[in-house]
Design an enzyme around this catalytic site. Structure first.
Site, PDB file in Angstrom:
ATOM      1  N   GLN B  74       0.842  -1.205   0.000  1.00 48.53           N
ATOM      2  CA  GLN B  74       0.000   0.000   0.000  1.00 48.53           C
ATOM      3  C   GLN B  74       0.871   1.247   0.000  1.00 48.53           C
ATOM      4  O   GLN B  74       1.153   1.845   1.034  1.00 48.53           O
ATOM      5  CB  GLN B  74      -0.923  -0.026   1.238  1.00 48.53           C
ATOM      6  N   PHE B  75       1.289   1.626  -1.207  1.00 48.77           N
ATOM      7  CA  PHE B  75       2.230   2.756  -1.280  1.00 48.77           C
ATOM      8  C   PHE B  75       1.604   4.053  -0.741  1.00 48.77           C
ATOM      9  O   PHE B  75       2.308   4.948  -0.261  1.00 48.77           O
ATOM     10  CB  PHE B  75       2.728   2.960  -2.723  1.00 48.77           C
ATOM     11  N   THR B  76       0.247   4.118  -0.802  1.00 47.14           N
ATOM     12  CA  THR B  76      -0.411   5.381  -0.422  1.00 47.14           C
ATOM     13  C   THR B  76      -0.210   5.728   1.048  1.00 47.14           C
ATOM     14  O   THR B  76      -0.515   6.867   1.464  1.00 47.14           O
ATOM     15  CB  THR B  76      -1.919   5.287  -0.714  1.00 47.14           C
TER      16      THR B  76
END
Lengths: 141, 141
Positions: B74-76
Site C-alpha cells: 500500500q504505497f499510499t
C-alpha cells in the site's frame, strides 16, 4: 487528531449483531484517533480535509461526488508499538475527551453537506469494509 | 517502512474477480508502505513486530495463537495530505524498490512460522475485511 482513511466500496458497522451504521458504494471509511491536546478546531480541520481530499477514483473527493463517509472512533491509532510486544496507550485521550471531538468531526462534516454514518463510541464494534484499490491514507491534524 | 495493522475476523483480497488471498477467523490485515531508504533489515524488523505484537483478543499475538496475516502492499501510506486537496506521493518508494521489500516482510514472517496470505503487487485489488473491535495500530520501523 489522527485518521486512517480507507477508500471503500461499501462499509458497515455492527454492534451486538445490529447494523448501526452503513454506507453504500464508493466512499470513505474513517477511523479517528484523538490525543490529549486536540480541539474543536482540529476536529473541524479534519472534517474539511476528509470532505475535500481527492482520493476517490479519478482523483475525486467526497465533496465532488457527494460520496458518503463512515466515521468510527479508534483510540488505538495513538498506540505506541515501538517497544516490546504490548503497545502503550498514553497518547490516546480518555473517552470523555475523545467522544465529543469525534462527534464534532461528524457534525462538521454534516455541516459541509456530507452524508455520514457512524458507529457507537466505546462499543465493541465489527467494521466490515471493502478497501477498493486498496487506497489508504493517514491524515494528521 | 510503515504499516496499518487491523485486527480482523477474516479478510480476503480479490483481483479481477478472483480471490488471490484470504485468511479466516482472528488475524491481522496488514497494509504495508515502503519509503526510499527502507532495507531488508527493516522488513525483517517489521515482520518480527507483526508476529509478536499483542493486539489480538486477550492481548495475544499472532505467534501466541498461530493466527494468520494478510499482507498487502500500500504505497499510499506514504502519501502526504497536509497541503491542498491532492496528496503527494514523493515519499513512497517506486515499485521496483517496494516490491522486493514487501516480499521480504512476507518471507521473514513465514520464516518465523506465520501463515501469510498476500495480494498481487501493483494490481487493482479489493481488500475485504471485518475489523473486529475495531482495533487498528500504526507501526513504523
Amino acid at each position: 487528531m489522527r485518521a486512517v482513511v480507507q477508500r471503500v466500496d461499501g462499509a458497515s458497522v455492527v454492534v451486538d449483531g445490529e447494523t448501526v451504521g452503513a454506507i453504500d458504494g464508493e466512499g470513505l471509511c474513517v477511523l479517528v484517533g484523538v490525543t490529549h491536546d486536540d480541539t474543536k478546531e482540529k476536529a473541524a480541520q479534519l472534517a474539511r480535509k476528509l470532505w475535500s481530499v481527492r482520493i476517490l477514483h479519478d482523483e475525486k473527493s467526497c465533496s465532488d461526488l457527494d460520496a458518503p463517509l463512515l466515521v468510527i472512533s479508534q483510540f488505538t491509532l495513538y498506540g505506541d508499538a515501538r517497544k516490546g510486544r504490548r503497545p502503550t496507550w498514553n497518547a490516546a485521550a480518555p473517552g470523555d475527551v475523545a467522544e465529543p471531538l469525534v462527534d464534532e468531526v461528524v457534525a462538521q462534516l454534516r455541516a459541509l453537506g456530507a452524508t455520514v454514518a457512524t458507529g457507537r463510541f466505546g462499543a465493541q464494534m465489527r467494521v466490515s469494509l471493502t478497501n477498493d484499490g486498496p487506497f489508504t491514507v493517514l491524515v494528521e491534524v
